[in-house]
Scaffold this motif. Structure first.
Motif, short mmCIF file in Angstrom:
data_model
loop_
_atom_site.label_atom_id
_atom_site.label_comp_id
_atom_site.label_asym_id
_atom_site.label_seq_id
_atom_site.Cartn_x
_atom_site.Cartn_y
_atom_site.Cartn_z
N GLN A 1 0.81 -1.22 0.00
CA GLN A 1 0.00 0.00 0.00
C GLN A 1 0.84 1.28 0.00
O GLN A 1 0.35 2.36 0.32
N GLN A 2 2.11 1.14 -0.38
CA GLN A 2 2.98 2.30 -0.50
C GLN A 2 3.37 2.51 -1.96
O GLN A 2 3.69 1.55 -2.67
N ILE A 3 3.35 3.75 -2.39
CA ILE A 3 3.72 4.07 -3.76
C ILE A 3 5.23 4.05 -3.90
O ILE A 3 5.95 4.63 -3.08
N VAL A 4 5.72 3.38 -4.92
CA VAL A 4 7.13 3.39 -5.27
C VAL A 4 7.31 4.35 -6.43
O VAL A 4 6.63 4.22 -7.46
N TYR A 5 8.21 5.31 -6.25
CA TYR A 5 8.43 6.33 -7.28
C TYR A 5 9.69 6.03 -8.08
O TYR A 5 10.64 5.43 -7.56
N GLU A 6 9.69 6.47 -9.31
CA GLU A 6 10.88 6.43 -10.15
C GLU A 6 11.33 7.86 -10.41
O GLU A 6 10.52 8.70 -10.82
N TYR A 7 12.61 8.12 -10.18
CA TYR A 7 13.20 9.42 -10.45
C TYR A 7 14.12 9.28 -11.67
O TYR A 7 14.97 8.40 -11.71
N ILE A 8 13.91 10.15 -12.64
CA ILE A 8 14.73 10.15 -13.85
C ILE A 8 15.57 11.41 -13.86
O ILE A 8 15.05 12.53 -13.94
N LEU A 9 16.88 11.24 -13.75
CA LEU A 9 17.82 12.35 -13.76
C LEU A 9 18.46 12.41 -15.14
O LEU A 9 18.97 11.40 -15.63
N SER A 10 18.43 13.58 -15.79
CA SER A 10 18.94 13.71 -17.15
C SER A 10 19.85 14.92 -17.27
O SER A 10 19.61 15.96 -16.64
N ASN A 11 20.91 14.78 -18.09
CA ASN A 11 21.75 15.94 -18.38
C ASN A 11 21.56 16.37 -19.84
O ASN A 11 20.79 15.75 -20.60
N SER A 12 22.27 17.39 -20.25
CA SER A 12 22.07 17.97 -21.59
C SER A 12 22.75 17.16 -22.69
O SER A 12 22.57 17.47 -23.87
N ASN A 13 23.51 16.11 -22.30
CA ASN A 13 24.23 15.31 -23.29
C ASN A 13 23.49 14.03 -23.69
O ASN A 13 24.02 13.23 -24.47
N GLY A 14 22.30 13.84 -23.14
CA GLY A 14 21.53 12.65 -23.46
C GLY A 14 21.71 11.51 -22.48
O GLY A 14 21.13 10.44 -22.65
N LEU A 15 22.54 11.71 -21.44
CA LEU A 15 22.74 10.68 -20.43
C LEU A 15 21.65 10.80 -19.37
O LEU A 15 21.39 11.91 -18.87
N SER A 16 21.00 9.70 -19.05
CA SER A 16 19.97 9.74 -18.01
C SER A 16 20.10 8.53 -17.09
O SER A 16 20.53 7.45 -17.50
N LEU A 17 19.72 8.75 -15.84
CA LEU A 17 19.77 7.74 -14.78
C LEU A 17 18.39 7.64 -14.17
O LEU A 17 17.83 8.65 -13.74
N SER A 18 17.82 6.43 -14.14
CA SER A 18 16.50 6.20 -13.54
C SER A 18 16.65 5.33 -12.31
O SER A 18 17.29 4.26 -12.37
N VAL A 19 16.07 5.77 -11.19
CA VAL A 19 16.19 5.07 -9.92
C VAL A 19 14.82 5.02 -9.26
O VAL A 19 14.09 6.01 -9.26
N ILE A 20 14.46 3.85 -8.69
CA ILE A 20 13.20 3.75 -7.96
C ILE A 20 13.48 3.73 -6.46
O ILE A 20 14.57 3.38 -6.02
N THR A 21 12.44 4.11 -5.69
CA THR A 21 12.61 4.19 -4.24
C THR A 21 12.57 2.81 -3.59
O THR A 21 12.95 2.68 -2.42
N TYR A 22 12.12 1.78 -4.30
CA TYR A 22 12.22 0.41 -3.79
C TYR A 22 13.63 -0.10 -4.05
O TYR A 22 14.07 -0.24 -5.19
N GLY A 23 14.37 -0.36 -2.98
CA GLY A 23 15.72 -0.89 -3.11
C GLY A 23 16.74 0.08 -3.65
O GLY A 23 17.89 -0.30 -3.88
#
Length: 349
Positions: A13-35
């Protein structure tokens, strides 16, 4: 640079969020709050094509059910602790077994199973995702209430750094890592055979049949484990050496040589032109070449075949608490733990 937050799924019953971090060069990192799981890293190839260069399960349900450790924060102690026990002075601390007679990756409910609290920070040339959680006293047998903070940072120099911090109120163990798998082809159906792996290491730790270190450190010279000049992974994974062939690939610790200015690790893929360099203050790295297939419930198209990824787990040597000369993984009150590993992404010249 930008940060995007979306819902990834729901557990307990807890929402797990995904955070997408992106820079101007096209590199992106996606991380979820579970684990604190890295769900994907995306970067361009030499033609500018953006593709995923990591492998993972597709849904939160699959991740929870399979617990494949792909991209997760692993701890409190990465790797295996032999016989699920260790001694503190004269007291034997009994841990929970979750792989035969051993404790693997912190036990049944390690850091990879926690829903972490998250904060973000945006600076001029970098963005951060700060994750925090707490391990309660006695969980899986480990003493101490341990407060853990992990900060993911993406900058405009195409670097992703992972900074670990921990504090405890009782003497305990702490030796975290991240279990992200790389496949620089941009196609998770492909093997990593055509990748070249270079490790700045003069010694590796031989393993017993149960994958526990023997306690020795052997010179890599004149062995298949000599990756100082770089080797095509196909020649390593398919080597007839008994230690490698019996495991269907690498699953081995390497002691890093920090006396030079060379990167600790360098992974290169000529076809795409992609390069990942690893810098770390950790004393060792465990290299695992995804030696078993991972089936996906969402369809065969998302299944991950054997040798379709390679994980570069920076950490202290496994089972250090039970082996002399393998370093220290003790965490004590008043002596916080801190460690940083940085992945530098680039294209070949």
């Amino acid at each position: 640079m930008k940060i995007k937050k979306t819902e990834f799924g729901i557990i307990d019953q807890q929402i797990v969020y995904e955070y997408i971090l992106s820079n101007s060069n096209g590199l992106s990192l996606s991380v979820i709050t579970y684990g604190g799981i890295i769900t994907k890293i995306i970067m361009p190839d030499k033609t500018g094509k953006l593709e995923e260069i990591t492998t993972n399960m597709t849904t939160l349900d699959e991740i929870v059910k399979a617990r494949p450790f792909h991209g997760s924060i692993v701890g409190p102690v990465a790797g295996r602790i032999s016989n699920a026990r260790y001694k503190e002075d004269e007291e034997v601390i009994e841990l929970v077994k979750n792989e035969s007679s051993n404790t693997l990756h912190g036990g049944p409910t390690g850091l990879d199973t926690k829903i972490w609290d998250a904060d973000t920070m945006e600076l001029d040339n970098e963005i951060q995702l700060q994750l925090t959680t707490e391990l309660p006293d006695g969980e899986n047998g480990f003493p101490g209430n341990v407060k853990v903070k992990v900060t993911y940072t993406l900058n405009e120099a195409d670097e992703v750094s992972i900074h670990y911090e921990a504090n405890t109120n009782k003497k305990t163990l702490f030796n975290p890592t991240n279990h992200v798998y790389f496949n620089l082809t941009g196609d998770y159906h492909e093997t990593v055979y055509d990748h070249e792996l270079q490790i700045n290491s003069n010694q590796y730790a031989p393993l017993k049949e149960d994958n526990m270190p023997t306690g020795e450190l052997k010179a890599v010279k004149d062995t298949p484990f000599d990756l100082r000049e770089g080797k095509r992974l196909e020649t390593v994974i398919l080597n007839k050496n008994e230690e490698i062939s019996s495991r269907n690939g690498l699953d081995h610790p390497f002691l890093l040589d920090h006396s030079t200015s060379e990167p600790s690790v360098k992974l290169t893929h000529n076809g795409s032109g992609r390069v990942v360099e690893v810098e770390t203050d950790s004393e060792a790295i465990v290299v695992y070449t995804h030696n078993k297939a991972q089936e996906s419930e969402t369809g065969k198209d998302r299944s991950l075949g054997e040798h379709t990824g390679v994980t570069l787990e920076t950490q202290q040597l496994p089972d250090a608490v039970n082996l002399e000369n393998f370093g220290s993984v003790w965490l004590e009150p008043g002596h916080p733990f801190e460690s940083t590993t940085t992945f530098k992404f680039s294209l070949m010249d």
